[in-house]
Design a protein around this motif. Structure first.
Motif, mmCIF file in Angstrom:
data_model
loop_
_atom_site.group_PDB
_atom_site.id
_atom_site.type_symbol
_atom_site.label_atom_id
_atom_site.label_comp_id
_atom_site.label_asym_id
_atom_site.label_seq_id
_atom_site.Cartn_x
_atom_site.Cartn_y
_atom_site.Cartn_z
ATOM 1 N N UNK A 188 0.851 -1.185 0.000
ATOM 2 C CA UNK A 188 0.000 0.000 0.000
ATOM 3 C C UNK A 188 0.889 1.237 0.000
ATOM 4 N N UNK A 189 0.560 2.163 -0.882
ATOM 5 C CA UNK A 189 1.203 3.472 -0.907
ATOM 6 C C UNK A 189 0.145 4.426 -0.381
ATOM 7 N N UNK A 190 0.362 4.922 0.830
ATOM 8 C CA UNK A 190 -0.672 5.695 1.522
ATOM 9 C C UNK A 190 -0.251 7.141 1.730
ATOM 10 N N UNK A 191 -1.221 8.019 1.517
ATOM 11 C CA UNK A 191 -1.017 9.440 1.785
ATOM 12 C C UNK A 191 -2.154 9.899 2.685
ATOM 13 N N UNK A 192 -1.807 10.221 3.932
ATOM 14 C CA UNK A 192 -2.815 10.731 4.867
ATOM 15 C C UNK A 192 -3.337 12.073 4.360
ATOM 16 N N UNK A 242 -5.119 15.617 5.654
ATOM 17 C CA UNK A 242 -5.292 16.617 6.719
ATOM 18 C C UNK A 242 -4.444 16.269 7.947
ATOM 19 N N UNK A 243 -3.735 17.258 8.388
ATOM 20 C CA UNK A 243 -2.848 17.103 9.538
ATOM 21 C C UNK A 243 -3.643 16.814 10.805
ATOM 22 N N UNK A 244 -4.750 17.543 11.000
ATOM 23 C CA UNK A 244 -5.512 17.392 12.241
ATOM 24 C C UNK A 244 -6.128 15.999 12.356
ATOM 25 N N UNK A 245 -6.699 15.465 11.268
ATOM 26 C CA UNK A 245 -7.301 14.126 11.306
ATOM 27 C C UNK A 245 -6.234 13.074 11.580
ATOM 28 N N UNK A 246 -5.099 13.202 10.910
ATOM 29 C CA UNK A 246 -4.034 12.219 11.078
ATOM 30 C C UNK A 246 -3.563 12.189 12.521
ATOM 31 N N UNK A 247 -3.384 13.353 13.103
ATOM 32 C CA UNK A 247 -2.923 13.436 14.494
ATOM 33 C C UNK A 247 -3.988 12.907 15.464
ATOM 34 N N UNK A 248 -5.229 13.287 15.242
ATOM 35 C CA UNK A 248 -6.314 12.888 16.150
ATOM 36 C C UNK A 248 -6.592 11.383 16.095
ATOM 37 N N UNK A 249 -6.401 10.764 14.942
ATOM 38 C CA UNK A 249 -6.732 9.345 14.765
ATOM 39 C C UNK A 249 -5.489 8.466 14.620
ATOM 40 N N UNK A 250 -4.366 8.940 15.093
ATOM 41 C CA UNK A 250 -3.111 8.221 14.903
ATOM 42 C C UNK A 250 -3.160 6.762 15.363
ATOM 43 N N UNK A 271 -1.315 -5.919 5.262
ATOM 44 C CA UNK A 271 -0.468 -5.649 4.099
ATOM 45 C C UNK A 271 0.940 -6.200 4.298
ATOM 46 N N UNK A 272 1.573 -6.504 3.181
ATOM 47 C CA UNK A 272 2.945 -6.990 3.191
ATOM 48 C C UNK A 272 3.919 -5.830 3.423
ATOM 49 N N UNK A 273 3.620 -4.688 2.803
ATOM 50 C CA UNK A 273 4.488 -3.527 2.903
ATOM 51 C C UNK A 273 3.644 -2.263 2.826
ATOM 52 N N UNK A 274 4.060 -1.251 3.566
ATOM 53 C CA UNK A 274 3.366 0.035 3.585
ATOM 54 C C UNK A 274 4.369 1.141 3.312
ATOM 55 N N UNK A 275 4.065 1.940 2.296
ATOM 56 C CA UNK A 275 4.873 3.113 1.970
ATOM 57 C C UNK A 275 4.015 4.330 2.273
ATOM 58 N N UNK A 276 4.536 5.215 3.091
ATOM 59 C CA UNK A 276 3.793 6.412 3.474
ATOM 60 C C UNK A 276 4.432 7.625 2.815
ATOM 61 N N UNK A 277 3.585 8.450 2.238
ATOM 62 C CA UNK A 277 3.995 9.738 1.679
ATOM 63 C C UNK A 277 3.729 10.830 2.709
ATOM 64 N N UNK A 278 4.337 11.990 2.567
ATOM 65 C CA UNK A 278 3.991 13.103 3.455
ATOM 66 C C UNK A 278 2.493 13.401 3.375
ATOM 67 N N UNK A 279 1.951 13.854 4.485
ATOM 68 C CA UNK A 279 0.524 14.143 4.589
ATOM 69 C C UNK A 279 0.099 15.199 3.570
ATOM 70 N N UNK A 280 -1.029 14.939 2.923
ATOM 71 C CA UNK A 280 -1.599 15.875 1.958
ATOM 72 C C UNK A 280 -2.391 16.921 2.727
ATOM 73 N N UNK A 293 -6.905 10.387 0.042
ATOM 74 C CA UNK A 293 -7.763 11.393 -0.588
ATOM 75 C C UNK A 293 -6.980 12.432 -1.369
ATOM 76 N N UNK A 294 -5.671 12.426 -1.249
ATOM 77 C CA UNK A 294 -4.857 13.419 -1.945
ATOM 78 C C UNK A 294 -4.526 12.999 -3.361
ATOM 79 N N UNK A 295 -3.347 13.381 -3.813
ATOM 80 C CA UNK A 295 -2.948 13.100 -5.194
ATOM 81 C C UNK A 295 -2.109 11.829 -5.327
ATOM 82 N N UNK A 296 -2.175 10.949 -4.359
ATOM 83 C CA UNK A 296 -1.432 9.685 -4.372
ATOM 84 C C UNK A 296 -1.798 8.827 -5.580
#
Length: 186
Positions: A68-72, A74-82, A92-101, A158-161
């Protein structure tokens, strides 16, 4: 039955339903790379959506190694639901995270260190996780490391991932499946 309730004939339903390609950005197949890696995209950006989507993918493709290539979003949602986000990626076998959109409602109170913290929190439940800051670097990483048909890639968020999925399929010599907006919508 909903179409019949709206007055659409069974003949027209039978003619057009097989052409339905699904809903855009909901387990939408982008294409397959030359080496057989299937690439999908999904809009899931809330922990429960992520968990349910990954359960469906695992059920549909039980023998695949899912990356999974994931892009969180909103900063507030990501922090609140961490904690909830951290628990969402267990299938998942592997998770790649992009900077938060960033969202329009987000201020400038976010830094790349917050994304590193996100990765460390996720690492508590998903050991194979990494932060890759540049989408081009994600494409290069996948091209080098996911090279056989046992792998399946899902861009998620939800971003441009989603653009990464199209870049992957194009860069690896295939034409992306036409997006629904460009297809036949009879």
């Amino acid at each position: 039955s909903a179409l019949m309730e709206l007055g659409v004939s069974v003949e027209k339903i039978n003619t057009n339903l097989p052409k339905f390609m699904g809903v855009k950005r909901r387990l939408e197949k982008i294409g397959t790379t030359e080496s057989g890696v299937e690439v999908y995209d999904d809009y899931a950006h809330h922990p429960e959506e992520i968990r349910k989507t990954l359960e469906a993918i695992k059920a549909a493709f039980p023998d695949k190694k899912i990356t999974v290539i994931f892009q969180a979003h909103t900063f507030s949602r990501t922090k609140a639901l961490l904690p909830e986000f951290a628990a969402s990626f267990t299938n998942v076998h592997e998770l790649i995270i992009l900077p938060t959109f960033a969202s329009m409602r987000d201020g400038s109170q976010h830094s790349i260190e917050d994304d590193h913290d996100f990765v460390e929190k996720v690492r508590m439940t998903q050991a194979n996780v990494k932060l890759i800051e540049n989408p081009h670097d994600v494409v290069e990483y996948v091209k080098k490391n996911l090279t056989d048909a046992s792998c399946l890639v899902v861009t998620m968020g939800a971003g441009n991932v989603y653009k990464i999925g199209y870049d992957l399929v194009r860069d690896l010599g295939q034409r992306p499946i036409k997006p629904l907006a460009e297809g036949n919508r009879d």
